[in-house]
Scaffold this active site. Sequence first.
Site, PDB file in Angstrom:
ATOM      1  N   LYS A   1       0.771  -1.181   0.095  1.00 45.46           N
ATOM      2  CA  LYS A   1       0.094  -0.079  -0.009  1.00 45.46           C
ATOM      3  C   LYS A   1       0.875   1.106  -0.166  1.00 45.46           C
ATOM      4  O   LYS A   1       0.759   2.058  -0.861  1.00 45.46           O
ATOM      5  CB  LYS A   1      -0.922   0.226   1.184  1.00 45.46           C
ATOM      6  CG  LYS A   1      -1.468   1.240   1.384  1.00 45.46           C
ATOM      7  CD  LYS A   1      -2.456   1.353   2.778  1.00 45.46           C
ATOM      8  CE  LYS A   1      -1.680   1.405   4.026  1.00 45.46           C
ATOM      9  NZ  LYS A   1      -1.499   2.988   4.280  1.00 45.46           N
ATOM     10  N   ASN A   2       1.783   1.357   0.845  1.00 47.27           N
ATOM     11  CA  ASN A   2       2.781   2.660   0.912  1.00 47.27           C
ATOM     12  C   ASN A   2       3.604   2.907  -0.150  1.00 47.27           C
ATOM     13  O   ASN A   2       4.320   3.781  -0.190  1.00 47.27           O
ATOM     14  CB  ASN A   2       3.489   2.471   2.440  1.00 47.27           C
ATOM     15  CG  ASN A   2       2.351   2.727   3.531  1.00 47.27           C
ATOM     16  OD1 ASN A   2       1.491   3.102   3.618  1.00 47.27           O
ATOM     17  ND2 ASN A   2       3.031   2.472   4.610  1.00 47.27           N
TER      18      ASN A   2
ATOM     19  N   CYS B   1      -5.008  13.199  13.184  1.00 42.74           N
ATOM     20  CA  CYS B   1      -5.086  11.699  13.077  1.00 42.74           C
ATOM     21  C   CYS B   1      -5.109  11.078  14.225  1.00 42.74           C
ATOM     22  O   CYS B   1      -4.573  11.487  15.057  1.00 42.74           O
ATOM     23  CB  CYS B   1      -3.894  11.458  12.044  1.00 42.74           C
ATOM     24  SG  CYS B   1      -3.850   9.900  11.823  1.00 42.74           S
TER      25      CYS B   1
ATOM     26  N   ARG C   1       0.605  14.773  13.746  1.00 42.24           N
ATOM     27  CA  ARG C   1       1.052  14.368  12.248  1.00 42.24           C
ATOM     28  C   ARG C   1       1.009  15.534  11.242  1.00 42.24           C
ATOM     29  O   ARG C   1       0.153  15.685  10.496  1.00 42.24           O
ATOM     30  CB  ARG C   1       0.201  13.043  11.605  1.00 42.24           C
ATOM     31  CG  ARG C   1       0.490  12.034  12.211  1.00 42.24           C
ATOM     32  CD  ARG C   1      -0.133  10.866  11.547  1.00 42.24           C
ATOM     33  NE  ARG C   1       0.509  10.145  10.508  1.00 42.24           N
ATOM     34  CZ  ARG C   1       0.093   8.971   9.923  1.00 42.24           C
ATOM     35  NH1 ARG C   1      -0.945   8.539  10.099  1.00 42.24           N
ATOM     36  NH2 ARG C   1       1.037   8.626   8.916  1.00 42.24           N
TER      37      ARG C   1
ATOM     38  N   ASP D   1       4.775   0.457  12.088  1.00 43.06           N
ATOM     39  CA  ASP D   1       3.665   0.103  11.358  1.00 43.06           C
ATOM     40  C   ASP D   1       3.433  -1.576  12.025  1.00 43.06           C
ATOM     41  O   ASP D   1       2.735  -2.297  11.622  1.00 43.06           O
ATOM     42  CB  ASP D   1       3.556   0.032   9.827  1.00 43.06           C
ATOM     43  CG  ASP D   1       3.114   1.343   9.450  1.00 43.06           C
ATOM     44  OD1 ASP D   1       2.706   2.201  10.527  1.00 43.06           O
ATOM     45  OD2 ASP D   1       3.135   1.626   8.443  1.00 43.06           O
TER      46      ASP D   1
ATOM     47  N   ARG E   1      -8.652  -0.357   5.037  1.00 40.39           N
ATOM     48  CA  ARG E   1      -7.889   0.486   4.221  1.00 40.39           C
ATOM     49  C   ARG E   1      -6.515  -0.049   3.836  1.00 40.39           C
ATOM     50  O   ARG E   1      -5.942   0.363   2.883  1.00 40.39           O
ATOM     51  CB  ARG E   1      -7.607   1.636   5.176  1.00 40.39           C
ATOM     52  CG  ARG E   1      -8.869   2.482   5.307  1.00 40.39           C
ATOM     53  CD  ARG E   1      -8.240   3.768   6.316  1.00 40.39           C
ATOM     54  NE  ARG E   1      -7.049   4.528   5.758  1.00 40.39           N
ATOM     55  CZ  ARG E   1      -6.110   4.718   6.875  1.00 40.39           C
ATOM     56  NH1 ARG E   1      -6.234   4.996   8.038  1.00 40.39           N
ATOM     57  NH2 ARG E   1      -4.780   4.949   6.184  1.00 40.39           N
TER      58      ARG E   1
HETATM   59  C1  UD1 Z   1       4.485   6.991   6.585  1.00 39.62           C
HETATM   60  C2  UD1 Z   1       3.492   5.979   6.303  1.00 39.62           C
HETATM   61  C3  UD1 Z   1       2.934   5.008   7.679  1.00 39.62           C
HETATM   62  C4  UD1 Z   1       3.974   5.074   8.798  1.00 39.62           C
HETATM   63  C5  UD1 Z   1       4.961   6.203   8.832  1.00 39.62           C
HETATM   64  C6  UD1 Z   1       6.152   6.166   9.584  1.00 39.62           C
HETATM   65  C7  UD1 Z   1       2.511   6.103   4.043  1.00 39.62           C
HETATM   66  C8  UD1 Z   1       1.600   6.526   3.346  1.00 39.62           C
HETATM   67  N1  UD1 Z   1       2.411   6.114   5.585  1.00 39.62           N
HETATM   68  O1  UD1 Z   1       3.605   7.832   6.988  1.00 39.62           O
HETATM   69  O2  UD1 Z   1       2.406   3.877   7.471  1.00 39.62           O
HETATM   70  O3  UD1 Z   1       3.535   4.760   9.890  1.00 39.62           O
HETATM   71  O4  UD1 Z   1       5.441   6.680   7.384  1.00 39.62           O
HETATM   72  O5  UD1 Z   1       6.838   5.125   9.297  1.00 39.62           O
HETATM   73  O6  UD1 Z   1       3.660   5.821   3.686  1.00 39.62           O
HETATM   74  N2  UD1 Z   1       6.339  14.773  10.804  1.00 39.62           N
HETATM   75  C9  UD1 Z   1       6.343  16.439  11.138  1.00 39.62           C
HETATM   76  N3  UD1 Z   1       6.414  16.969  10.141  1.00 39.62           N
HETATM   77  C10 UD1 Z   1       6.034  16.645   8.754  1.00 39.62           C
HETATM   78  C11 UD1 Z   1       5.714  15.187   8.573  1.00 39.62           C
HETATM   79  C12 UD1 Z   1       6.059  14.467   9.549  1.00 39.62           C
HETATM   80  O7  UD1 Z   1       6.470  16.466  12.205  1.00 39.62           O
HETATM   81  O8  UD1 Z   1       5.879  17.441   7.732  1.00 39.62           O
HETATM   82  C13 UD1 Z   1       6.508  13.731  11.973  1.00 39.62           C
HETATM   83  C14 UD1 Z   1       5.110  13.149  12.195  1.00 39.62           C
HETATM   84  O9  UD1 Z   1       4.275  13.643  12.970  1.00 39.62           O
HETATM   85  C15 UD1 Z   1       5.642  11.761  12.726  1.00 39.62           C
HETATM   86  C16 UD1 Z   1       7.228  11.574  11.947  1.00 39.62           C
HETATM   87  O10 UD1 Z   1       7.275  12.724  11.676  1.00 39.62           O
HETATM   88  O11 UD1 Z   1       6.198  12.004  13.913  1.00 39.62           O
HETATM   89  C17 UD1 Z   1       7.108  10.496  10.912  1.00 39.62           C
HETATM   90  O12 UD1 Z   1       6.169  10.843  10.119  1.00 39.62           O
HETATM   91  P1  UD1 Z   1       6.126  10.363   8.509  1.00 39.62           P
HETATM   92  O13 UD1 Z   1       7.143   9.747   8.043  1.00 39.62           O
HETATM   93  O14 UD1 Z   1       5.887  11.679   7.545  1.00 39.62           O
HETATM   94  O15 UD1 Z   1       4.989   9.715   8.474  1.00 39.62           O
HETATM   95  P2  UD1 Z   1       3.741   9.500   7.128  1.00 39.62           P
HETATM   96  O16 UD1 Z   1       4.843   9.730   6.005  1.00 39.62           O
HETATM   97  O17 UD1 Z   1       2.738  10.254   7.093  1.00 39.62           O
END
Ligand code: UD1
Length: 433
Positions: free
Chosen positions: A22-23, A117, A122, A306, A398
């Site tokens: 999925k990711n 979320c 996030r 995850d 999902r």
């Molecule tokens: C992706 C995965 C999700 C997985 C996560 C961490 C997808 C679609 N989803 O989510 O399944 O659990 O990686 O491996 O690939 N953060 C910030 N600012 C930002 C972006 C992120 O502070 O602009 C923080 C988030 O709150 C979190 C951390 O960074 O604490 C990691 O998040 P991130 O790697 O961005 O997660 P996703 O990409 O949303």
Amino acid sequence: MDKLSIRGNGPLNGEVRISGAKNAALPVLAATLLTAGAVRIGNIPRLRDITTMVELLQTLGTQVEVAGRGELVTGTRHSHSVRAPYQLVKTMRASILVLGPLLARFGAAEVSLPGGCAIGSRPVNLHIQGLKAMGAAITIEDGYIKAHTTGLRGARIVFDLVSVTGTENLMMAATLASGTTVLENAAREPEIVDLANCLNAMGARIRNAGQATIVIEGVHELHGAQHRIIPDRIETGTFLVAAAATGGRVRLLDTAPALLDVVVDKLREAGATIRSGADWIEIDMQGRRARAVSVVTAPYPAFPTDMQAQFVALNAGAEGFATVKETIFENRFMHAQELQRMGADIELQGNTAIVRGIAKLRGAPVMATDLRASAGLVIAALAADGETLIDRIYHLDRGYESIETKLARLGADIRRVPGRTPSAQVHPARKIG
Ligand code: UD1
């Protein structure tokens, strides 16, 4: 709302095929916005999140055709909108992945803020800061990220913290920027590498994806290509843990064990015998109860967040005591409370769950709160005595393709209870598998 009824009935046994990731599929679908050419993508899992992304692409002007089982062909000659509406974004945070491609190709994008979320705040500040560094003008108005540019420029961007979709968004945007972009402290997840491979097949010039520093030389345009999505390492890990928690023996096909090293090591520590080849993996617990194992989540290649809920569930019925520390997301222990309803002994101390294994979990009505928490509840239910009724399983739909069919194939007693049914007792549930 559908529910899942599961009765623990001993070890899982047999083999199942793992779906595409999925990711990986979500960013690859978003990347197709970067070209007018046809992109043929194989091994796409049949999931609610994929349907949402396809719907979003169609809203933006992409033509999406089903070319075969698990295969889609996309084409985006023009965009008739650059707006990703709230109704779609609120159901799937990964919708933010269209921001970079829209901006890079059409010079404008309006993407609803994903909002809060269930597993923490996030934010998307890193996506926005990175695009600004590449020359985009970005404002937040009426709950939307509004971005435009007369042409993105390559830049050196250092991520404050590792973000998977943040890295993907900037990597996609940089493919069409003028000059070279360097992403430092980039995420190294296999899904990043898969996206880079797809983009390079489309004519992009990306080096070092999968390492902490990614270098992207911008090109004028991208073209059509063919790409096959990598297997889902989290689905693979979830089935391995389900086998471990039930003392079972399960063989998983069409997967990529090399992407699961840490999870496999932890399962060996828990007492599992594991064998694997290039595209299959087999776990055998020989009917034994697992030993509790401590884990700390961190960005790839460390232990994946995850898989955290699944290991909490495994530990809840295992021999001994373990700590599970969550370092990526705040508030990602909502499954703990539900597992306690099944008799689990879990104490939360900040970002750490202290789990003392009990001899046998007991079935109970529980509620799924997010995708991977649901997977943890399914595993606990498979290992428990009696019936567990899991509510709100749309979270599971999902991210897990046909989970009840696959588990039933391994011998699980699992049924989907259709939503309109007021009670499982009055209208017996449909047997699946
Ligand atoms: C992706 C995965 C999700 C997985 C996560 C961490 C997808 C679609 N989803 O989510 O399944 O659990 O990686 O491996 O690939 N953060 C910030 N600012 C930002 C972006 C992120 O502070 O602009 C923080 C988030 O709150 C979190 C951390 O960074 O604490 C990691 O998040 P991130 O790697 O961005 O997660 P996703 O990409 O949303």
